[in-house]
Design a protein around this motif. Structure first.
Motif: not given
Length: 356
Positions: A47, A256, A44, A253
């Motif tokens: 990203k 995202t 994560l 999370q």
């Protein structure tokens, strides 16, 4: 505390999901459950960083910055620091403590950016092993959006590029590892995670430099050691803050799910609201247009900053005072975190009452 709104530039207000995640039972940091947690966090983070190898640390953003400085610079190497304020000076100090020969190119006055031409001139005068920059100077709310230009110039002359992005990552378009070589940040800012976890994303060039460093940093600052444990064992060298990693995973999370671009845009819109509304209350921006940060806005205040901050605190609103020589003249209002829907309405109402 539950009734307060945090407009402070870290730590920031967290989502209910993050708080619940941190309440999970701890697992052994040498278990497969932990390895999966670390894998998730690193994927994560990659990203959010836009690439590189994310190295996870237990500690504040300062740990990430100092680990970066000590792991990528040898004593005796010459380093150029581009400084816009308090945290630029701290970066220079960390490198000097490592034993580097540190040159600093600074802004002419608070709130003004260092011209790329000034940095390029220094790079042409001396041979530097590295260039180090704070992307968002938290003490002033200044984002150095010329970073990519500086990086290209530095790398063309063989210098590594290190970035303190503690107050920038996930709130600004920070150049990714590859454009630069190492980017240090932390959970408790624009990621809206728990304080106590930080990370450095490194490029392939940075990894090679870490391996070649002859005078190793103290073990807890040794990013090469962290890299080996991550890549070979999917673990951390030492016992990490497991429950904080639960919270960080959930915070990432949430980003995202919204989309990174939309998350960054939210910070920009909040900052624009502050920059457009607060002059109407007599607060004037410290930073010149074009370099005003998305994540924290700084304003000269008509009242002593301590008085204004104290009066807002009585109304359940926490802001930060200035730093250094501007402590009494400036207030800093962050845009980060999971703020209540009426947060800005409450802030503007309180300012109206206090400054009437």
């Amino acid at each position: 505390m539950r009734g307060q709104i945090l407009f402070t530039p870290g730590p920031v207000m967290m989502h209910e999901r993050v708080l619940k995640a941190m309440a999970e039972q701890v697992v052994s940091h040498r278990s497969e459950e932990f390895r999966q947690l670390l894998d998730d966090v690193r994927a994560l983070l990659a990203k959010v960083y836009g690439g590189g190898e994310p190295l996870v640390l237990t500690g504040s953003g300062t740990l990430a910055v100092e680990s970066m400085a000590w792991s990528l610079v040898e004593p005796g190497e010459r380093v150029l620091v581009v400084s816009h304020g308090e945290f630029g000076e701290r970066l220079a100090d960390a490198l000097a403590r490592r034993g580097a020969i540190v040159d600093v190119v600074g802004a002419e006055q608070p709130g003004r950016h260092v011209p790329v031409e000034s940095v390029a001139a220094k790079l042409d005068e001396e041979e530097y092993a590295a260039v180090a920059v704070v992307y968002t100077e938290t003490s002033l709310g200044l984002s150095y959006r010329d970073m990519a230009q500086v990086a290209r110039k530095a790398k063309s002359q063989g210098a590594l590029v290190m970035v303190d992005a503690v107050s920038a990552l996930a709130g600004e378009q920070v150049p990714s590892p590859g454009v630069v070589d190492a980017v240090a940040s932390a959970a408790q800012k624009a990621i809206a995670g728990p304080p106590g976890v930080s990370f450095v994303a490194v490029s392939e060039e940075a990894i090679e430099k870490m391996k070649k460093v002859a005078r190793k940093p103290p073990s807890y600052l040794d990013l090469e050691k962290v890299y080996r444990f991550h890549s070979e064992r999917r673990e951390t060298p030492y016992t990490p803050a497991v429950n904080l990693l639960y919270g960080l995973r959930e915070a990432l999370q949430l980003i995202t799910e919204r989309g990174l671009d939309a998350w960054i845009e939210m910070h920009r819109e909040r900052a624009e609201l502050l920059y457009s509304k607060l002059p109407g209350y007599g607060l004037q921006p410290v930073v010149e247009p074009g370099y005003r940060a998305n994540t924290v806005a700084a304003f000269y205040t008509p009242l002593p900053s301590g008085v204004l901050a104290s009066e807002l605190a009585k109304r359940g609103i926490k802001i930060a005072r200035g730093m250094g020589g501007l402590k009494d003249r400036v207030v800093r209002i962050a845009t980060m975190g999971w703020l209540p829907e009426d947060a800005y309405e409450r802030l503007f109402t309180a300012l109206s009452e206090i400054l009437a």
